[in-house]
Design a protein around this motif. Structure first.
Motif, short mmCIF file in Angstrom:
data_model
loop_
_atom_site.label_atom_id
_atom_site.label_comp_id
_atom_site.label_asym_id
_atom_site.label_seq_id
_atom_site.Cartn_x
_atom_site.Cartn_y
_atom_site.Cartn_z
N GLY A 1 2.44 -7.72 -2.83
CA GLY A 1 2.67 -7.90 -1.41
C GLY A 1 2.54 -9.38 -1.08
N VAL A 2 3.67 -10.04 -0.82
CA VAL A 2 3.68 -11.50 -0.68
C VAL A 2 4.43 -11.92 0.58
CG1 VAL A 2 4.21 -13.69 -1.81
CG2 VAL A 2 3.71 -11.67 -3.21
N PRO A 3 3.72 -12.29 1.64
CA PRO A 3 4.41 -12.77 2.84
C PRO A 3 4.92 -14.20 2.63
CG PRO A 3 2.06 -13.00 3.12
CD PRO A 3 2.26 -12.31 1.80
N VAL B 1 2.25 1.83 -3.57
CA VAL B 1 1.26 2.33 -4.54
C VAL B 1 0.83 3.75 -4.18
CG1 VAL B 1 -1.05 1.97 -5.48
CG2 VAL B 1 0.50 0.02 -5.17
N GLU B 2 0.59 4.02 -2.91
CA GLU B 2 0.18 5.37 -2.51
C GLU B 2 1.29 6.39 -2.79
OE1 GLU B 2 -0.82 4.82 1.56
OE2 GLU B 2 -2.61 3.62 1.10
N SER B 3 2.53 6.00 -2.54
CA SER B 3 3.65 6.91 -2.81
C SER B 3 3.81 7.14 -4.31
CB SER B 3 4.94 6.34 -2.22
OG SER B 3 4.84 6.22 -0.82
N TRP B 4 3.61 6.09 -5.06
CA TRP B 4 3.70 6.22 -6.52
C TRP B 4 2.64 7.19 -7.04
CZ3 TRP B 4 6.87 3.38 -10.10
CH2 TRP B 4 6.56 3.61 -11.44
N LEU B 5 1.40 7.00 -6.60
CA LEU B 5 0.31 7.84 -7.08
C LEU B 5 0.45 9.29 -6.61
CD1 LEU B 5 -2.76 5.45 -6.74
CD2 LEU B 5 -1.50 6.07 -8.82
N ALA B 6 1.09 9.49 -5.46
CA ALA B 6 1.34 10.85 -5.00
C ALA B 6 2.27 11.58 -5.96
CB ALA B 6 1.94 10.83 -3.60
N ARG B 7 3.15 10.84 -6.60
CA ARG B 7 4.09 11.42 -7.54
C ARG B 7 3.57 11.38 -8.97
NH1 ARG B 7 9.31 12.05 -5.64
NH2 ARG B 7 10.17 11.69 -7.72
N VAL C 1 11.31 1.23 0.33
CA VAL C 1 10.18 1.43 -0.60
C VAL C 1 10.15 2.87 -1.09
CG1 VAL C 1 7.66 1.57 -0.71
CG2 VAL C 1 8.76 -0.47 0.23
N ASP C 2 10.29 3.81 -0.17
CA ASP C 2 10.25 5.23 -0.55
C ASP C 2 11.35 5.55 -1.56
OD1 ASP C 2 8.14 5.49 1.18
OD2 ASP C 2 9.31 6.43 2.78
N ARG C 3 12.56 5.06 -1.30
CA ARG C 3 13.67 5.32 -2.22
C ARG C 3 13.41 4.68 -3.58
NH1 ARG C 3 16.62 4.09 2.52
NH2 ARG C 3 17.07 1.98 1.75
N ALA D 1 0.84 -1.21 0.00
CA ALA D 1 0.00 0.00 0.00
C ALA D 1 0.87 1.25 0.00
CB ALA D 1 -0.94 -0.01 1.20
N ARG D 2 1.93 1.23 0.78
CA ARG D 2 2.83 2.39 0.83
C ARG D 2 3.44 2.65 -0.55
NH1 ARG D 2 5.53 4.67 5.34
NH2 ARG D 2 7.26 6.05 4.75
#
Length: 218
Positions: free
Chosen positions: A93-95, A26-32, A204-206, A23-24
């Motif tokens: 996302g795969v545990p 995809v949300e970070s991607w869409l923010a950009r 993830v952010d990087r 989720a982080r």
């Protein structure tokens, strides 16, 4: 424009670390890149049906010879392959469950590895009879593990059948650009999982920054 196929495979919801990481991302991607498209597929909550004898018979029958019953048998698989074909980027996302893939993710894999759709096969072809049919896509796997040390060169590398399995499958169908990030120490439920999650989230952010800058340059 980039189309993201966002897959989650965890059976857990709010307590899932892999869901939190995907989720982080995809949300970070869409923010950009807010105009990009996301296709959502949750195989943890709604796993695809497993492969059966009828599925195999239908998949290996030429499309023009399939009966209505065969087409119905392959309907979910066709939908999953259509999503994969549309996607430029697969974020999964795969545990780790018992050293391998969750059952829902394995069922997804079995449904998208399709002769004539994602790989070709011709027994009369000289040399290698198989060839990949998808290319130009990228895979990001975001995982979670109960123990620690499953990375390359680490103490439990040989027991990790999640990322290596997915890399093998995706390479087979033509997707060779694969990156993996995972949080560890989940079973310890102490400051180590929190530290591992913070490190994974920072990674993830990087990664999002690097990939979106590359997408904009392209």
């Amino acid at each position: 424009m980039t189309t993201i196929l966002h897959i989650d495979a965890s059976a857990r919801l709010g307590r899932s670390h892999s869901r939190r990481l995907s989720a982080r991302f995809v949300e970070s991607w869409l923010a950009r890149r807010p105009h990009d498209t996301v296709i959502r597929r949750d195989v943890g909550l709604a796993p695809p049906p497993p492969v059966t004898e009828a599925w195999i018979a239908a998949a290996f029958t030429r499309p023009e010879r399939r009966t209505d019953e065969m087409r119905a048998t392959l309907a979910v698989s066709d939908a999953l392959v259509d999503e994969l074909e549309r996607a430029d980027l697969i974020v999964a996302g795969v545990p780790m469950y018992n050293f391998g893939l969750p059952a829902g993710m394995k069922a997804w894999v079995d449904n998208i590895v399709r002769v004539g759709r994602t790989f070709g096969f011709d027994r009369s072809r000289p040399g290698e009879p198989y060839w990949p049919m998808l290319a130009g896509k990228r895979l990001v796997t975001l995982g979670a593990r109960g123990d620690w040390g499953y990375g390359p060169g680490e103490r439990l590398e040989a027991l990790n059948h999640v990322e290596p399995h997915l890399r093998t499958v995706f390479r087979y169908i033509g997707i060779t650009d694969a990156i993996a990030i995972a949080a560890e120490y989940d079973e310890f439920a102490d400051e180590r999982i929190e530290a591992s999650m913070r490190a994974a989230e920072a990674a993830v952010d990087r990664l999002v920054v690097r990939m979106t800058e590359g997408a904009e340059a392209a």
